[in-house]
Design a protein around this motif. Sequence first.
Motif, PDB file in Angstrom:
ATOM      1  N   ALA A  15     109.405 -21.567  10.832  1.00 59.17           N
ATOM      2  CA  ALA A  15     110.261 -21.402   9.659  1.00 59.17           C
ATOM      3  C   ALA A  15     111.710 -21.658  10.019  1.00 59.17           C
ATOM      4  O   ALA A  15     112.470 -22.224   9.240  1.00 59.17           O
ATOM      5  N   GLY A  16     112.096 -21.241  11.231  1.00 54.08           N
ATOM      6  CA  GLY A  16     113.478 -21.426  11.658  1.00 54.08           C
ATOM      7  C   GLY A  16     113.854 -22.887  11.782  1.00 54.08           C
ATOM      8  O   GLY A  16     115.020 -23.253  11.662  1.00 54.08           O
ATOM      9  N   MET A  17     112.868 -23.765  12.044  1.00 56.09           N
ATOM     10  CA  MET A  17     113.154 -25.185  12.157  1.00 56.09           C
ATOM     11  C   MET A  17     113.448 -25.796  10.795  1.00 56.09           C
ATOM     12  O   MET A  17     114.060 -26.853  10.692  1.00 56.09           O
ATOM     13  N   LEU A  18     112.987 -25.101   9.737  1.00 60.27           N
ATOM     14  CA  LEU A  18     113.122 -25.665   8.401  1.00 60.27           C
ATOM     15  C   LEU A  18     114.301 -25.109   7.634  1.00 60.27           C
ATOM     16  O   LEU A  18     114.708 -25.690   6.630  1.00 60.27           O
ATOM     17  N   VAL A  19     114.835 -23.977   8.073  1.00 56.77           N
ATOM     18  CA  VAL A  19     115.875 -23.306   7.309  1.00 56.77           C
ATOM     19  C   VAL A  19     117.133 -23.197   8.131  1.00 56.77           C
ATOM     20  O   VAL A  19     117.107 -22.746   9.270  1.00 56.77           O
ATOM     21  N   GLY A  20     118.253 -23.583   7.590  1.00 57.76           N
ATOM     22  CA  GLY A  20     119.534 -23.455   8.276  1.00 57.76           C
ATOM     23  C   GLY A  20     120.155 -22.132   7.973  1.00 57.76           C
ATOM     24  O   GLY A  20     119.525 -21.232   7.436  1.00 57.76           O
ATOM     25  N   LEU A  21     121.423 -21.984   8.297  1.00 53.23           N
ATOM     26  CA  LEU A  21     122.130 -20.748   7.997  1.00 53.23           C
ATOM     27  C   LEU A  21     122.261 -20.564   6.507  1.00 53.23           C
ATOM     28  O   LEU A  21     122.323 -21.513   5.744  1.00 53.23           O
ATOM     29  N   THR A  22     122.348 -19.300   6.080  1.00 51.43           N
ATOM     30  CA  THR A  22     122.512 -19.020   4.679  1.00 51.43           C
ATOM     31  C   THR A  22     123.836 -19.572   4.200  1.00 51.43           C
ATOM     32  O   THR A  22     124.798 -19.677   4.929  1.00 51.43           O
ATOM     33  N   GLY A  23     123.861 -19.904   2.918  1.00 45.88           N
ATOM     34  CA  GLY A  23     125.076 -20.440   2.333  1.00 45.88           C
ATOM     35  C   GLY A  23     125.177 -21.940   2.489  1.00 45.88           C
ATOM     36  O   GLY A  23     126.074 -22.567   1.945  1.00 45.88           O
ATOM     37  N   CYS A  24     124.267 -22.557   3.217  1.00 42.74           N
ATOM     38  CA  CYS A  24     124.343 -23.997   3.455  1.00 42.74           C
ATOM     39  C   CYS A  24     123.239 -24.747   2.721  1.00 42.74           C
ATOM     40  O   CYS A  24     123.237 -25.957   2.684  1.00 42.74           O
ATOM     41  N   MET A  25     122.276 -24.000   2.189  1.00 45.08           N
ATOM     42  CA  MET A  25     121.135 -24.658   1.577  1.00 45.08           C
ATOM     43  C   MET A  25     121.496 -25.222   0.213  1.00 45.08           C
ATOM     44  O   MET A  25     122.337 -24.692  -0.499  1.00 45.08           O
ATOM     45  N   THR A  26     120.843 -26.292  -0.156  1.00 51.39           N
ATOM     46  CA  THR A  26     120.991 -26.868  -1.475  1.00 51.39           C
ATOM     47  C   THR A  26     119.681 -26.659  -2.214  1.00 51.39           C
ATOM     48  O   THR A  26     118.653 -27.204  -1.826  1.00 51.39           O
ATOM     49  N   VAL A  27     119.704 -25.862  -3.256  1.00 50.28           N
ATOM     50  CA  VAL A  27     118.509 -25.525  -3.994  1.00 50.28           C
ATOM     51  C   VAL A  27     118.730 -25.898  -5.442  1.00 50.28           C
ATOM     52  O   VAL A  27     119.792 -25.629  -6.002  1.00 50.28           O
ATOM     53  N   HIS A  28     117.725 -26.509  -6.068  1.00 51.54           N
ATOM     54  CA  HIS A  28     117.814 -26.906  -7.475  1.00 51.54           C
ATOM     55  C   HIS A  28     119.010 -27.816  -7.718  1.00 51.54           C
ATOM     56  O   HIS A  28     119.585 -27.814  -8.811  1.00 51.54           O
ATOM     57  N   GLY A  29     119.447 -28.581  -6.715  1.00 52.72           N
ATOM     58  CA  GLY A  29     120.518 -29.532  -6.900  1.00 52.72           C
ATOM     59  C   GLY A  29     121.899 -28.940  -6.988  1.00 52.72           C
ATOM     60  O   GLY A  29     122.846 -29.650  -7.334  1.00 52.72           O
ATOM     61  N   GLU A  30     122.070 -27.664  -6.699  1.00 49.41           N
ATOM     62  CA  GLU A  30     123.376 -27.025  -6.824  1.00 49.41           C
ATOM     63  C   GLU A  30     124.134 -27.172  -5.514  1.00 49.41           C
ATOM     64  O   GLU A  30     123.876 -26.458  -4.554  1.00 49.41           O
ATOM     65  N   THR A  31     125.087 -28.092  -5.507  1.00 50.22           N
ATOM     66  CA  THR A  31     125.791 -28.406  -4.268  1.00 50.22           C
ATOM     67  C   THR A  31     127.267 -28.056  -4.314  1.00 50.22           C
ATOM     68  O   THR A  31     127.940 -28.143  -3.297  1.00 50.22           O
ATOM     69  N   ALA A  32     127.786 -27.691  -5.464  1.00 53.31           N
ATOM     70  CA  ALA A  32     129.218 -27.428  -5.590  1.00 53.31           C
ATOM     71  C   ALA A  32     129.590 -26.124  -4.897  1.00 53.31           C
ATOM     72  O   ALA A  32     128.862 -25.124  -4.979  1.00 53.31           O
ATOM     73  N   LEU A  33     130.723 -26.139  -4.199  1.00 48.83           N
ATOM     74  CA  LEU A  33     131.238 -24.915  -3.592  1.00 48.83           C
ATOM     75  C   LEU A  33     131.903 -24.073  -4.670  1.00 48.83           C
ATOM     76  O   LEU A  33     132.917 -24.471  -5.244  1.00 48.83           O
ATOM     77  N   VAL A  34     131.329 -22.908  -4.945  1.00 53.00           N
ATOM     78  CA  VAL A  34     131.874 -22.022  -5.971  1.00 53.00           C
ATOM     79  C   VAL A  34     131.920 -20.600  -5.431  1.00 53.00           C
ATOM     80  O   VAL A  34     131.157 -20.240  -4.525  1.00 53.00           O
ATOM     81  N   PRO A  35     132.826 -19.756  -5.947  1.00 51.48           N
ATOM     82  CA  PRO A  35     132.856 -18.354  -5.511  1.00 51.48           C
ATOM     83  C   PRO A  35     131.515 -17.685  -5.782  1.00 51.48           C
ATOM     84  O   PRO A  35     130.919 -17.887  -6.849  1.00 51.48           O
ATOM     85  N   ALA A  36     131.047 -16.903  -4.830  1.00 49.47           N
ATOM     86  CA  ALA A  36     129.757 -16.236  -4.989  1.00 49.47           C
ATOM     87  C   ALA A  36     129.753 -15.307  -6.193  1.00 49.47           C
ATOM     88  O   ALA A  36     128.738 -15.146  -6.871  1.00 49.47           O
ATOM     89  N   THR A  37     130.894 -14.691  -6.473  1.00 46.74           N
ATOM     90  CA  THR A  37     131.025 -13.794  -7.614  1.00 46.74           C
ATOM     91  C   THR A  37     132.508 -13.577  -7.873  1.00 46.74           C
ATOM     92  O   THR A  37     133.353 -14.243  -7.272  1.00 46.74           O
ATOM     93  N   THR A  38     132.837 -12.655  -8.766  1.00 49.26           N
ATOM     94  CA  THR A  38     134.219 -12.273  -9.011  1.00 49.26           C
ATOM     95  C   THR A  38     134.443 -10.863  -8.502  1.00 49.26           C
ATOM     96  O   THR A  38     133.486 -10.094  -8.308  1.00 49.26           O
ATOM     97  N   LYS A  39     135.702 -10.491  -8.289  1.00 49.36           N
ATOM     98  CA  LYS A  39     135.991  -9.134  -7.831  1.00 49.36           C
ATOM     99  C   LYS A  39     135.524  -8.117  -8.844  1.00 49.36           C
ATOM    100  O   LYS A  39     134.978  -7.063  -8.484  1.00 49.36           O
ATOM    101  N   ALA A  40     135.713  -8.394 -10.117  1.00 49.84           N
ATOM    102  CA  ALA A  40     135.305  -7.454 -11.161  1.00 49.84           C
ATOM    103  C   ALA A  40     133.798  -7.218 -11.121  1.00 49.84           C
ATOM    104  O   ALA A  40     133.328  -6.072 -11.234  1.00 49.84           O
ATOM    105  N   GLU A  41     133.031  -8.307 -10.951  1.00 49.29           N
ATOM    106  CA  GLU A  41     131.582  -8.146 -10.878  1.00 49.29           C
ATOM    107  C   GLU A  41     131.187  -7.427  -9.598  1.00 49.29           C
ATOM    108  O   GLU A  41     130.288  -6.565  -9.608  1.00 49.29           O
TER     109      GLU A  41
END
Length: 324
Positions: A15-41
């Motif tokens: 499994a480790g050969m197939l998965v890189g570090l978290t935060g680097c994966m591209t899933v469902h075509g979502e590749t844009a760098l965006v804030p994980a959340t807001t401070k309020a949330e």
Amino acid sequence: MWAWVRAAAVTTALAGMLVGLTGCMTVHGETALVPATTKAEAEKVLENFVGVRNTAHRSFDADLSTTVQHGPLGDSERAALTALKAVHPEGDKEFKPLELRDAEFHIPRQAGWPKYFLASAPGQVGDVRAHWLVMFSRDGIDADWKASYLSVVEPGAAPAFATDKDGYARPLRKDATDPLAVEPAQLGTEYTEFLQKGEGEVFAPGRFTTERRETRAESANRPAARNEWADTPADPERYPVMGLYTEDGGAVAFFAVHQHTKQTVAEGYTPTVDPLVEPLLKGEARQTLTKAYLYQQLVTVPEAEDARVEFLDQRAGLISAEGS
């Protein structure tokens, strides 16, 4: 190492050969760098976590705990609360709630899933004060934020986290411009291999490294019992490494590993089974007792190649037990 543990290790390695570090994966075509959340949330997520966690711990409600926790923390707490409820169905009569104040939120910009952010806050349980670090994550836009990892360090011992030009935290990822002493995704493998073989110079000497090996050696063979240990890295898909870069050029990383302890007693003896182990026990411990633990830890990963990884905290959770 026992055959079934070896099989788990092979699965993890593949499994480790197939998965890189978290935060680097591209899933469902979502590749844009965006804030994980807001401070309020993030503030609402932390407030809900503390409230629900307090209620779950007061009544030993394992199901309730899973509404705000998952990953290594969620699995460990679910097993612990299940055992506590079986032994103390009335709940914790001396319960003291957790209080977190003046939290800081370290929110990175990330592409793909999972996304995560870190809450860092002075905390108090009764008269005990410490600093709490809670890593929250979610696997998709429709998923709830839940706590994946939790570490508690001495007051004032929280790391200083780096930020980018816009004030966002810098998540761990493979980045040639920021070399670390060890690739974070390999921490579980490096640590478990050190515990098993004592080889390598990745980790600094201390309680969770060299001293643990010494303790094991001293207790391996008792007059009436033989004790064995098997350590394996955690599945990187189920328990991904999460972390942030720090101001000193290094990073801090949360990661998980499995530990199995097996005790075999001499003829005429039976293993001692703790009351809190009984609810998690499969089979009857007539001659052997095997306990499976899930360890979650927070470490500092230095920038320099000749420096060593240091442990800030480690938390062990008994997940299951088996007798024969």
